[in-house]
Design an enzyme around this catalytic site. Structure first.
Site, PDB file in Angstrom:
ATOM      1  N   ARG A 198       0.850  -1.201   0.000  1.00 28.20           N
ATOM      2  CA  ARG A 198       0.000   0.000   0.000  1.00 28.20           C
ATOM      3  C   ARG A 198       0.885   1.250   0.000  1.00 28.20           C
ATOM      4  O   ARG A 198       2.121   1.148  -0.004  1.00 28.20           O
ATOM      5  CB  ARG A 198      -0.953  -0.013   1.194  1.00 28.20           C
ATOM      6  CG  ARG A 198      -0.254   0.199   2.507  1.00 28.20           C
ATOM      7  CD  ARG A 198      -1.257   0.284   3.633  1.00 28.20           C
ATOM      8  NE  ARG A 198      -0.614   0.739   4.853  1.00 28.20           N
ATOM      9  CZ  ARG A 198      -1.182   0.721   6.039  1.00 28.20           C
ATOM     10  NH1 ARG A 198      -2.407   0.253   6.172  1.00 28.20           N
ATOM     11  NH2 ARG A 198      -0.545   1.169   7.100  1.00 28.20           N
TER      12      ARG A 198
ATOM     13  N   ASP B 270       5.734  -7.430   1.632  1.00 28.71           N
ATOM     14  CA  ASP B 270       5.124  -6.638   2.716  1.00 28.71           C
ATOM     15  C   ASP B 270       4.690  -7.592   3.818  1.00 28.71           C
ATOM     16  O   ASP B 270       4.555  -8.803   3.586  1.00 28.71           O
ATOM     17  CB  ASP B 270       3.906  -5.846   2.173  1.00 28.71           C
ATOM     18  CG  ASP B 270       3.610  -4.594   2.987  1.00 28.71           C
ATOM     19  OD1 ASP B 270       3.311  -4.737   4.196  1.00 28.71           O
ATOM     20  OD2 ASP B 270       3.677  -3.485   2.445  1.00 28.71           O
TER      21      ASP B 270
ATOM     22  N   ASP C  58       8.964  -9.539   5.910  1.00 25.89           N
ATOM     23  CA  ASP C  58       9.234  -8.656   7.046  1.00 25.89           C
ATOM     24  C   ASP C  58      10.680  -8.204   6.862  1.00 25.89           C
ATOM     25  O   ASP C  58      11.605  -9.026   6.912  1.00 25.89           O
ATOM     26  CB  ASP C  58       9.047  -9.420   8.363  1.00 25.89           C
ATOM     27  CG  ASP C  58       9.350  -8.536   9.574  1.00 25.89           C
ATOM     28  OD1 ASP C  58      10.040  -7.504   9.431  1.00 25.89           O
ATOM     29  OD2 ASP C  58       8.896  -8.901  10.675  1.00 25.89           O
ATOM     30  N   VAL C  59      10.888  -6.907   6.666  1.00 31.24           N
ATOM     31  CA  VAL C  59      12.228  -6.429   6.295  1.00 31.24           C
ATOM     32  C   VAL C  59      13.263  -6.591   7.410  1.00 31.24           C
ATOM     33  O   VAL C  59      14.453  -6.409   7.176  1.00 31.24           O
ATOM     34  CB  VAL C  59      12.213  -4.950   5.823  1.00 31.24           C
ATOM     35  CG1 VAL C  59      11.435  -4.801   4.528  1.00 31.24           C
ATOM     36  CG2 VAL C  59      11.692  -4.010   6.911  1.00 31.24           C
TER      37      VAL C  59
ATOM     38  N   ASN D  86      11.571   0.545   0.523  1.00 29.98           N
ATOM     39  CA  ASN D  86      10.514   1.523   0.818  1.00 29.98           C
ATOM     40  C   ASN D  86       9.857   1.313   2.178  1.00 29.98           C
ATOM     41  O   ASN D  86       9.398   2.275   2.791  1.00 29.98           O
ATOM     42  CB  ASN D  86       9.462   1.438  -0.301  1.00 29.98           C
ATOM     43  CG  ASN D  86       8.152   2.080   0.097  1.00 29.98           C
ATOM     44  OD1 ASN D  86       8.030   3.304   0.121  1.00 29.98           O
ATOM     45  ND2 ASN D  86       7.158   1.270   0.454  1.00 29.98           N
TER      46      ASN D  86
ATOM     47  N   TYR E 135      12.877   8.301  14.587  1.00 30.80           N
ATOM     48  CA  TYR E 135      12.532   8.285  13.155  1.00 30.80           C
ATOM     49  C   TYR E 135      13.584   9.062  12.354  1.00 30.80           C
ATOM     50  O   TYR E 135      14.099   8.573  11.341  1.00 30.80           O
ATOM     51  CB  TYR E 135      11.137   8.884  12.943  1.00 30.80           C
ATOM     52  CG  TYR E 135      10.648   8.796  11.516  1.00 30.80           C
ATOM     53  CD1 TYR E 135      10.112   7.608  11.021  1.00 30.80           C
ATOM     54  CD2 TYR E 135      10.721   9.890  10.654  1.00 30.80           C
ATOM     55  CE1 TYR E 135       9.664   7.523   9.703  1.00 30.80           C
ATOM     56  CE2 TYR E 135      10.285   9.813   9.340  1.00 30.80           C
ATOM     57  CZ  TYR E 135       9.750   8.627   8.876  1.00 30.80           C
ATOM     58  OH  TYR E 135       9.315   8.535   7.572  1.00 30.80           O
TER      59      TYR E 135
ATOM     60  N   LYS F 114      16.203   7.591   9.489  1.00 33.87           N
ATOM     61  CA  LYS F 114      16.215   8.079   8.110  1.00 33.87           C
ATOM     62  C   LYS F 114      17.562   8.711   7.746  1.00 33.87           C
ATOM     63  O   LYS F 114      17.977   8.713   6.592  1.00 33.87           O
ATOM     64  CB  LYS F 114      15.061   9.058   7.895  1.00 33.87           C
ATOM     65  CG  LYS F 114      13.684   8.389   7.975  1.00 33.87           C
ATOM     66  CD  LYS F 114      13.528   7.289   6.949  1.00 33.87           C
ATOM     67  CE  LYS F 114      12.144   6.697   6.878  1.00 33.87           C
ATOM     68  NZ  LYS F 114      12.015   5.640   5.858  1.00 33.87           N
TER      69      LYS F 114
ATOM     70  N   THR G 156      -0.680   9.257   3.165  1.00 34.06           N
ATOM     71  CA  THR G 156      -0.751   7.784   3.167  1.00 34.06           C
ATOM     72  C   THR G 156      -1.302   7.360   4.534  1.00 34.06           C
ATOM     73  O   THR G 156      -1.508   8.206   5.413  1.00 34.06           O
ATOM     74  CB  THR G 156       0.639   7.130   3.000  1.00 34.06           C
ATOM     75  OG1 THR G 156       1.456   7.471   4.121  1.00 34.06           O
ATOM     76  CG2 THR G 156       1.336   7.522   1.714  1.00 34.06           C
TER      77      THR G 156
ATOM     78  N   THR H 229       0.535   8.728   7.630  1.00 31.12           N
ATOM     79  CA  THR H 229       0.359  10.100   8.128  1.00 31.12           C
ATOM     80  C   THR H 229      -1.100  10.450   8.421  1.00 31.12           C
ATOM     81  O   THR H 229      -1.387  11.544   8.887  1.00 31.12           O
ATOM     82  CB  THR H 229       0.899  11.114   7.100  1.00 31.12           C
ATOM     83  OG1 THR H 229       0.362  10.790   5.814  1.00 31.12           O
ATOM     84  CG2 THR H 229       2.409  11.093   7.034  1.00 31.12           C
TER      85      THR H 229
HETATM   86  P1  NAP Z   1       2.535   3.190   4.502  1.00 27.59           P
HETATM   87  O1  NAP Z   1       1.340   3.474   3.666  1.00 27.59           O
HETATM   88  O2  NAP Z   1       2.373   2.875   5.937  1.00 27.59           O
HETATM   89  O3  NAP Z   1       3.377   2.052   3.743  1.00 27.59           O
HETATM   90  C1  NAP Z   1       4.456   1.413   4.326  1.00 27.59           C
HETATM   91  C2  NAP Z   1       4.308  -0.076   4.131  1.00 27.59           C
HETATM   92  O4  NAP Z   1       5.418  -0.748   4.734  1.00 27.59           O
HETATM   93  C3  NAP Z   1       3.044  -0.602   4.814  1.00 27.59           C
HETATM   94  O5  NAP Z   1       2.389  -1.543   4.012  1.00 27.59           O
HETATM   95  C4  NAP Z   1       3.622  -1.206   6.065  1.00 27.59           C
HETATM   96  O6  NAP Z   1       2.809  -2.159   6.711  1.00 27.59           O
HETATM   97  C5  NAP Z   1       4.889  -1.808   5.522  1.00 27.59           C
HETATM   98  N1  NAP Z   1       5.788  -2.265   6.574  1.00 27.59           N
HETATM   99  C6  NAP Z   1       5.913  -1.799   7.840  1.00 27.59           C
HETATM  100  N2  NAP Z   1       6.803  -2.526   8.528  1.00 27.59           N
HETATM  101  C7  NAP Z   1       7.251  -3.484   7.670  1.00 27.59           C
HETATM  102  C8  NAP Z   1       8.170  -4.546   7.796  1.00 27.59           C
HETATM  103  N3  NAP Z   1       8.792  -4.804   8.952  1.00 27.59           N
HETATM  104  N4  NAP Z   1       8.401  -5.327   6.723  1.00 27.59           N
HETATM  105  C9  NAP Z   1       7.758  -5.096   5.547  1.00 27.59           C
HETATM  106  N5  NAP Z   1       6.856  -4.128   5.382  1.00 27.59           N
HETATM  107  C10 NAP Z   1       6.608  -3.321   6.430  1.00 27.59           C
HETATM  108  O7  NAP Z   1       3.531   4.453   4.469  1.00 27.59           O
HETATM  109  P2  NAP Z   1       4.189   5.279   3.274  1.00 27.59           P
HETATM  110  O8  NAP Z   1       3.928   6.711   3.549  1.00 27.59           O
HETATM  111  O9  NAP Z   1       3.834   4.719   1.945  1.00 27.59           O
HETATM  112  O10 NAP Z   1       5.741   5.023   3.590  1.00 27.59           O
HETATM  113  C11 NAP Z   1       6.679   4.547   2.639  1.00 27.59           C
HETATM  114  C12 NAP Z   1       8.058   5.050   3.014  1.00 27.59           C
HETATM  115  O11 NAP Z   1       8.090   6.484   2.896  1.00 27.59           O
HETATM  116  C13 NAP Z   1       8.472   4.761   4.456  1.00 27.59           C
HETATM  117  O12 NAP Z   1       9.825   4.379   4.497  1.00 27.59           O
HETATM  118  C14 NAP Z   1       8.278   6.090   5.148  1.00 27.59           C
HETATM  119  O13 NAP Z   1       9.093   6.218   6.298  1.00 27.59           O
HETATM  120  C15 NAP Z   1       8.655   7.050   4.057  1.00 27.59           C
HETATM  121  N6  NAP Z   1       8.148   8.409   4.202  1.00 27.59           N
HETATM  122  C16 NAP Z   1       6.821   8.663   4.295  1.00 27.59           C
HETATM  123  C17 NAP Z   1       6.378   9.976   4.401  1.00 27.59           C
HETATM  124  C18 NAP Z   1       4.922  10.334   4.472  1.00 27.59           C
HETATM  125  O14 NAP Z   1       4.608  11.507   4.740  1.00 27.59           O
HETATM  126  N7  NAP Z   1       3.996   9.414   4.245  1.00 27.59           N
HETATM  127  C19 NAP Z   1       7.310  11.018   4.420  1.00 27.59           C
HETATM  128  C20 NAP Z   1       8.660  10.722   4.330  1.00 27.59           C
HETATM  129  C21 NAP Z   1       9.068   9.413   4.207  1.00 27.59           C
HETATM  130  P3  NAP Z   1       2.012  -1.690   8.081  1.00 27.59           P
HETATM  131  O15 NAP Z   1       1.092  -0.625   7.664  1.00 27.59           O
HETATM  132  O16 NAP Z   1       1.375  -2.919   8.618  1.00 27.59           O
HETATM  133  O17 NAP Z   1       3.059  -1.162   9.011  1.00 27.59           O
END
Ligand code: NAP
Length: 260
Positions: free
Chosen positions: A15, A36, A62-63, A89, A165, A169, A200, A203
């Site tokens: 997702r 995922d 699981d990463v 990701n 966090y 990063k 997403t 957030t």
């Molecule tokens: P997201 O919708 O929560 O997607 C992240 C995905 O990674 C989810 O499906 C999540 O599953 C999965 N995940 C979590 N822990 C995992 C694990 N141990 N092994 C495998 N998969 C795992 O969030 P996103 O916004 O798309 O985030 C993607 C990346 O962008 C992340 O690295 C995040 O830190 C980074 N990022 C996001 C933002 C933002 O504003 N959204 C900003 C800067 C950077 P669960 O939901 O079950 O945890």
């Protein structure tokens, strides 16, 4: 068809940003393995893209588990013949730790630090380590590590998962540069992407708090929250041969947030 004939592995691809990248990569001609911990969402996305004729496979990943990384890379190589692109990701923030708003460092719980560093930091190391042998065998590769603006500037109190966090990063940002310089002569590139505030699941809780969304928009020069496609387009560029002279670089996609 900017990724014609290429094979990609995307962690956290069920997702959010990872799913948007999977859709875009397939549209651009790649075969994609998504990994995922969300099995239902992953299998749903696999079915949706296959129905449209795309080549995609979901694997449970699981990463934080080195063996599961080995299986995911094997899936790409045995099913699609090779591995060209890895997108590290998967990541977690405050939503994944029960919505904890991390206090300042002197009050920060140790287990929050460990959990976030494990997924966001070690997870990227394990993924990179697992993918490199396949890329070395291939003689080329592109690794894209999803960091954050929080990997460039510090986070204050009340900013979600806070210092843990940002530290995780920041680690991703520098692991990217080490990977880039160690494997440049092998034809393997590695770059980091630094998203700003993106809509997403990660957030959504924070954004729904009173005034929070408006505050984030006001702090963003381009005057909006980013979309998953804003990030996927940048990741596509780094995955493709169009960025063939880029390695160890930082692609900031934040609406100007860190330019101020
Ligand atoms: P997201 O919708 O929560 O997607 C992240 C995905 O990674 C989810 O499906 C999540 O599953 C999965 N995940 C979590 N822990 C995992 C694990 N141990 N092994 C495998 N998969 C795992 O969030 P996103 O916004 O798309 O985030 C993607 C990346 O962008 C992340 O690295 C995040 O830190 C980074 N990022 C996001 C933002 C933002 O504003 N959204 C900003 C800067 C950077 P669960 O939901 O079950 O945890």
């Amino acid at each position: 068809m900017r990724l014609e004939g290429k094979v990609a592995l995307i962690s956290g691809g069920a997702r959010g940003q990872g799913a948007a990248e999977a859709r875009l990569f397939v549209q651009e001609g790649a075969a994609v393995v998504i990994g995922d911990i969300l099995d239902d969402e992953g299998m749903k996305l696999e079915a949706e893209i296959r129905e449209l004729g795309g080549h995609i496979t979901f694997v449970h990943l699981d990463v934080t588990d080195a063996e599961q990384w080995t299986s995911a890379v094997n899936e790409a190589v045995t099913h699609y013949g090779k591995l060209d692109i890895l997108v590290n990701n998967a990541g977690i923030g405050s939503t994944n730790i029960g919505g904890v708003q991390a206090p300042r460092i002197h009050d920060a719980p140790e287990e929050v630090w460990d959990q976030i560093m494990d997924v966001n930091g070690k997870g990227v190391f394990l993924g990179t380590r697992a993918a490199l042998p396949a890329m070395l065998a291939n003689g080329s590769g592109s690794i894209i590590n999803i960091s954050s603006i929080a990997g460039m500037v510090g986070l204050g109190p009340g900013s979600g998962a806070g210092s843990a966090y940002a530290s995780s990063k920041g680690a991703v940002r520098l692991l990217t540069k080490s990977t880039a310089v160690q494997y440049a002569l092998d034809g393997i590139r590695c770059n980091s992407v630094h998203p700003g505030y993106i809509d997403t699941a990660m957030t959504s809780r924070m954004m729904s708090e009173p005034g929070m969304r408006e505050m984030r928009i006001a702090a963003t020069p381009l005057g909006r929250i980013g979309t998953v496609d804003d990030i996927a387009n940048g990741v596509l560029f780094l995955a493709s041969d169009e960025s063939s002279f880029m390695t160890g670089s930082e692609l900031v996609i934040d609406g100007g947030y860190t330019a101020q």
